[in-house]
Motif scaffolding. Structure first.
Motif, PDB file in Angstrom:
ATOM      1  N   ARG A  22     105.203-122.190  63.699  1.00 29.35           N
ATOM      2  CA  ARG A  22     105.929-123.441  63.912  1.00 29.35           C
ATOM      3  C   ARG A  22     107.341-123.180  64.429  1.00 29.35           C
ATOM      4  N   LEU A  23     107.896-122.046  64.023  1.00 24.67           N
ATOM      5  CA  LEU A  23     109.288-121.765  64.362  1.00 24.67           C
ATOM      6  C   LEU A  23     109.435-120.894  65.594  1.00 24.67           C
ATOM      7  N   THR A  24     108.437-120.049  65.873  1.00 23.88           N
ATOM      8  CA  THR A  24     108.613-119.041  66.904  1.00 23.88           C
ATOM      9  C   THR A  24     107.429-119.063  67.868  1.00 23.88           C
ATOM     10  N   ASN A  25     106.794-117.931  68.059  1.00 18.74           N
ATOM     11  CA  ASN A  25     105.645-117.804  68.943  1.00 18.74           C
ATOM     12  C   ASN A  25     104.674-116.824  68.322  1.00 18.74           C
ATOM     13  N   GLU A  26     103.545-116.633  68.966  1.00 20.27           N
ATOM     14  CA  GLU A  26     102.494-115.812  68.370  1.00 20.27           C
ATOM     15  C   GLU A  26     102.940-114.363  68.159  1.00 20.27           C
ATOM     16  N   ARG A  27     103.707-113.841  69.092  1.00 22.79           N
ATOM     17  CA  ARG A  27     104.133-112.446  68.996  1.00 22.79           C
ATOM     18  C   ARG A  27     105.021-112.232  67.770  1.00 22.79           C
ATOM     19  N   ILE A  28     106.050-113.053  67.622  1.00 24.19           N
ATOM     20  CA  ILE A  28     106.965-112.887  66.487  1.00 24.19           C
ATOM     21  C   ILE A  28     106.274-113.269  65.184  1.00 24.19           C
ATOM     22  N   ALA A  29     105.412-114.281  65.215  1.00 20.22           N
ATOM     23  CA  ALA A  29     104.671-114.655  64.010  1.00 20.22           C
ATOM     24  C   ALA A  29     103.798-113.502  63.533  1.00 20.22           C
ATOM     25  N   GLY A  30     103.237-112.734  64.461  1.00 25.48           N
ATOM     26  CA  GLY A  30     102.442-111.572  64.082  1.00 25.48           C
ATOM     27  C   GLY A  30     103.279-110.513  63.392  1.00 25.48           C
TER      28      GLY A  30
ATOM     29  N   PRO B  81     109.841-114.527  45.332  1.00 23.74           N
ATOM     30  CA  PRO B  81     109.371-115.751  45.997  1.00 23.74           C
ATOM     31  C   PRO B  81     110.221-116.169  47.185  1.00 23.74           C
ATOM     32  N   ALA B  82     111.436-115.642  47.296  1.00 23.99           N
ATOM     33  CA  ALA B  82     112.296-115.974  48.431  1.00 23.99           C
ATOM     34  C   ALA B  82     112.018-115.108  49.650  1.00 23.99           C
ATOM     35  N   VAL B  83     111.293-113.991  49.473  1.00 22.25           N
ATOM     36  CA  VAL B  83     111.098-113.037  50.566  1.00 22.25           C
ATOM     37  C   VAL B  83     110.467-113.672  51.803  1.00 22.25           C
ATOM     38  N   PRO B  84     109.350-114.415  51.695  1.00 25.77           N
ATOM     39  CA  PRO B  84     108.785-115.002  52.924  1.00 25.77           C
ATOM     40  C   PRO B  84     109.738-115.952  53.626  1.00 25.77           C
ATOM     41  N   PHE B  85     110.535-116.694  52.862  1.00 23.16           N
ATOM     42  CA  PHE B  85     111.471-117.636  53.481  1.00 23.16           C
ATOM     43  C   PHE B  85     112.615-116.904  54.169  1.00 23.16           C
ATOM     44  N   LEU B  86     113.048-115.788  53.589  1.00 23.50           N
ATOM     45  CA  LEU B  86     114.056-114.963  54.264  1.00 23.50           C
ATOM     46  C   LEU B  86     113.493-114.393  55.561  1.00 23.50           C
ATOM     47  N   LEU B  87     112.252-113.938  55.531  1.00 22.40           N
ATOM     48  CA  LEU B  87     111.625-113.410  56.737  1.00 22.40           C
ATOM     49  C   LEU B  87     111.468-114.487  57.805  1.00 22.40           C
ATOM     50  N   LEU B  88     111.117-115.691  57.386  1.00 20.73           N
ATOM     51  CA  LEU B  88     110.953-116.788  58.344  1.00 20.73           C
ATOM     52  C   LEU B  88     112.298-117.178  58.962  1.00 20.73           C
ATOM     53  N   LEU B  89     113.335-117.210  58.152  1.00 19.63           N
ATOM     54  CA  LEU B  89     114.670-117.497  58.693  1.00 19.63           C
ATOM     55  C   LEU B  89     115.095-116.411  59.667  1.00 19.63           C
TER      56      LEU B  89
ATOM     57  N   ARG C  95     101.458-118.946  59.550  1.00 21.88           N
ATOM     58  CA  ARG C  95     101.378-120.327  60.036  1.00 21.88           C
ATOM     59  C   ARG C  95     102.762-120.956  60.157  1.00 21.88           C
ATOM     60  N   LEU C  96     103.603-120.733  59.161  1.00 24.29           N
ATOM     61  CA  LEU C  96     104.960-121.273  59.240  1.00 24.29           C
ATOM     62  C   LEU C  96     105.746-120.620  60.371  1.00 24.29           C
ATOM     63  N   ALA C  97     105.546-119.323  60.561  1.00 25.96           N
ATOM     64  CA  ALA C  97     106.254-118.631  61.643  1.00 25.96           C
ATOM     65  C   ALA C  97     105.845-119.171  63.003  1.00 25.96           C
TER      66      ALA C  97
ATOM     67  N   CYS D 201     106.015-111.095  61.814  1.00 27.09           N
ATOM     68  CA  CYS D 201     106.425-111.687  60.534  1.00 27.09           C
ATOM     69  C   CYS D 201     105.320-111.496  59.487  1.00 27.09           C
ATOM     70  N   ALA D 202     104.064-111.656  59.891  1.00 27.65           N
ATOM     71  CA  ALA D 202     102.938-111.445  58.980  1.00 27.65           C
ATOM     72  C   ALA D 202     102.877-109.999  58.511  1.00 27.65           C
ATOM     73  N   VAL D 203     103.081-109.057  59.434  1.00 29.52           N
ATOM     74  CA  VAL D 203     103.073-107.642  59.062  1.00 29.52           C
ATOM     75  C   VAL D 203     104.228-107.344  58.104  1.00 29.52           C
ATOM     76  N   ALA D 204     105.405-107.924  58.385  1.00 26.64           N
ATOM     77  CA  ALA D 204     106.574-107.670  57.544  1.00 26.64           C
ATOM     78  C   ALA D 204     106.355-108.159  56.122  1.00 26.64           C
ATOM     79  N   VAL D 205     105.789-109.363  55.971  1.00 28.62           N
ATOM     80  CA  VAL D 205     105.571-109.882  54.616  1.00 28.62           C
ATOM     81  C   VAL D 205     104.455-109.109  53.915  1.00 28.62           C
TER      82      VAL D 205
END
Length: 428
Positions: free
Chosen positions: A103-111, A376-384, A99-101, A113-117
Motif C-alpha cells: 500500500r505504501l511502496t511497490n512490489e520490490r520494496i515490499a518484498g 510489536p513495533a518492529v513491523p511498523f518501524l520497518l514499514l515507516l 500487504r501493508l508495504a 520489507c517482508a524479508v526484513a521482518v
C-alpha cells in the motif's frame, strides 16, 4: 521475495530451535512470565475457567494468549505445539507486513520489507518463546490492514490485541473515542468487545477494570521507581518492600498511591520513563540468542553499570561484539523509520503506523523497559522505513494499482478525521 521471506523465517527459526533444544531442552523457550500464561491455558482447558496459580480468578493476565495455548495443553505438548503456533503466527506477520508495504511502496520494496521482518533479530527471538509478543504483533497488523475498509474487523483485531496484552487497552479507548463520529461502527464495536471482560471481572471479584496490570504498574513500577530513587536503593529491592502491600490492597487504592508518588516527583519519573523508552528502542537484545544456547554469562548488564563499557567488553567479549553487530542493524532502521514518519505526516496511512509504533514504544518505557517491548513495533518501524526508501527508489518496478491505494487512503483519512492525502504520497 515473499516466498524467500517465508522460507527464511521458518528455516532459520527451526534451525535455532533445534540447536537450542539440543543444548538446553525446553528451557530456552520458556521465559519467567510464560508460566502464568500456561497456567491460564491449563485452567481454560481443564474446567473452562480462567484462574491463577493459587486458584483465584485471574485479574492480572487476560485470556488472549492462554486461549491460543489451549490446543498445546490438550495435546500435552505445551512447548512444542506452542512454538509451532508461534511459527504460524510469524507467517501471518510476514504476509500482513508485505500487504501493508504494498500500500505504501511497490512490489520490490515490499518484498525486501517482508524479508526484513522475517529475519529481524528481536522479533525472531521472541517468536521462539512461549510469550504473547508474536500474537500481539499479528493482531495489531491485522488491525492496520483492516482499518481502511473493514471497521468491524479492525475493531475485532484491535480488541483481540488488548485481550492478548492489556497494555493495548488505553490505545483502544483513545482510537475508539477518536473514531466515534467518523467511524461509529468501529467505536461501538470496540466498546462492545471490551465490556464482557469488565463484567466478568466484576462478577468474579468485584473488580470493574479490564486488568490489574494498570494498577499494579502504577504502584510497583511507576511509584516504586520514584520511591527507590528517593530511598537510593535498587528498584528490585523497593519492589520487594512494596509487594506485600500490593498483594493485599484493592487495585483502585494501588493506582491512587502509585500516581500520587509520581505526581510528587513528575520530572524525576519522566527521566526514569524516558530511560526505559531508550532501552526499549535501542537495546539490541543480542544476549537472548547466547542465553538460548547456554553461552551467556548472567550479570552482564549489572557489570556494565558498575564497571563501564571497556571492562565489560573484556569480561564479555562475545556478548559485546554481537550487541554491536545487531545495534549496527537496528540504528539505521530507527533513523529511517523516524524519517518516514516525518516525511509522511500528511499521509493518514503513515500517521496510523507512526501512532501505533510510537504508542508501543512509549508504553514500553519505565524501569522495566527493554527490547522485548519493541517486538510489536518492529513491523511498523520497518514499514515507516520502507516508505522513506519508496521515494528514493528509481529502479524499474510496477506500481500498486492506484484506485485501491487511493480508496484505502481516503478511508484511513476518515478514521483519523483528516482530509485526503496528496496524490504524490500514493502514486508513481
Amino acid at each position: 521475495m515473499l516466498r524467500v521471506a517465508l522460507i527464511l523465517a521458518l528455516t532459520v527459526r527451526v534451525l535455532l530451535i533445534a540447536a537450542a533444544y539440543a543444548q538446553r531442552g525446553d528451557a530456552p523457550f520458556v521465559a519467567p512470565d510464560s508460566w502464568s500464561y500456561l497456567q491460564g491455558a491449563f485452567s481454560i482447558a481443564t474446567d473452562f475457567t480462567f484462574r491463577g496459580e493459587n486458584g483465584s480468578p485471574e485479574l492480572f493476565r487476560t485470556p488472549g494468549y492462554p486461549l491460543l495455548l489451549v490446543p498445546a495443553m490438550l495435546l500435552q505438548q505445551p512447548v512444542l505445539v506452542g512454538l509451532a503456533l508461534n511459527l504460524l503466527l510469524m507467517v501471518g506477520i510476514i504476509l500482513l507486513t508485505h500487504r501493508l508495504a504494498l500500500r505504501l511502496t511497490n512490489e520490490r520494496i515490499a518484498g525486501f520489507c517482508a524479508v526484513a521482518v522475517a529475519i529481524e533479530p528481536t522479533l525472531m527471538t521472541w517468536s521462539m518463546k512461549l510469550m504473547p509478543e508474536t500474537l500481539l504483533t499479528c493482531c495489531l497488523l491485522l488491525f492496520a490492514v483492516a482499518v481502511p475498509k473493514h471497521p468491524l474487523a479492525a475493531a475485532v483485531a484491535l480488541c483481540a490485541a488488548a485481550y492478548v496484552k492489556p497494555i493495548v487497552f488505553p490505545l483502544v479507548l483513545v482510537l475508539a473515542v477518536a473514531a466515534l463520529f467518523v467511524r461509529p461502527r468501529f467505536a461501538l464495536a470496540c466498546l462492545a468487545l471490551l465490556a464482557p471482560w469488565h463484567l466478568r471481572n466484576y462478577a468474579v471479584a468485584g473488580y470493574g477494570g479490564f486488568s490489574t496490570v494498570v494498577e499494579r504498574t502504577a504502584y510497583l513500577s511507576a511509584g516504586g521507581a520514584v520511591a527507590a530513587d528517593d530511598a537510593n536503593v535498587s528498584h528490585a529491592e523497593m519492589r520487594l518492600r512494596m509487594l506485600p502491600r500490593a498483594d493485599g490492597t484493592a487495585p483502585e487504592q494501588l493506582r491512587r498511591e502509585g500516581l500520587a508518588l509520581v505526581a510528587a516527583h513528575p520530572l524525576r519519573y519522566a527521566a526514569i520513563h524516558a530511560k526505559g523508552m531508550a532501552r526499549t528502542l535501542f537495546d539490541p537484545g543480542a544476549v537472548e540468542y547466547l542465553r538460548m544456547l547456554g553461552i551467556y554469562g548472567e550479570g552482564g548488564r549489572a557489570f556494565l553499570e558498575r564497571s563501564g563499557f571497556l571492562a565489560t567488553a573484556r569480561a564479555y567479549p562475545l556478548e559485546v561484539a554481537l550487541s554491536i553487530a545487531l545495534a549496527a542493524v537496528l540504528l539505521p532502521l530507527i533513523v529511517l523509520a523516524a524519517a518516514g514518519a516525518v516525511r509522511g505526516w500528511r499521509n493518514p496511512q503513515i500517521v496510523l503506523l507512526a501512532v501505533l509504533a510510537g504508542y508501543l514504544l512509549v508504553a514500553g518505557g519505565g524501569v522495566h523497559g527493554y527490547h522485548r517491548f519493541r517486538v510489536p513495533a518492529v513491523p511498523f518501524l520497518l514499514l515507516l522505513a520502507s516508505s522513506t526508501l519508496r521515494r528514493n527508489d528509481v529502479s524499474g518496478r510496477r506500481s500498486v494499482p492506484g484506485p485501491r491505494v487511493g480508496g484505502d487512503r481516503d478511508d484511513v483519512s476518515a478514521l483519523a478525521g483528516g482530509g485526503a492525502a496528496p496524490a504524490a504520497c500514493g502514486s508513481q
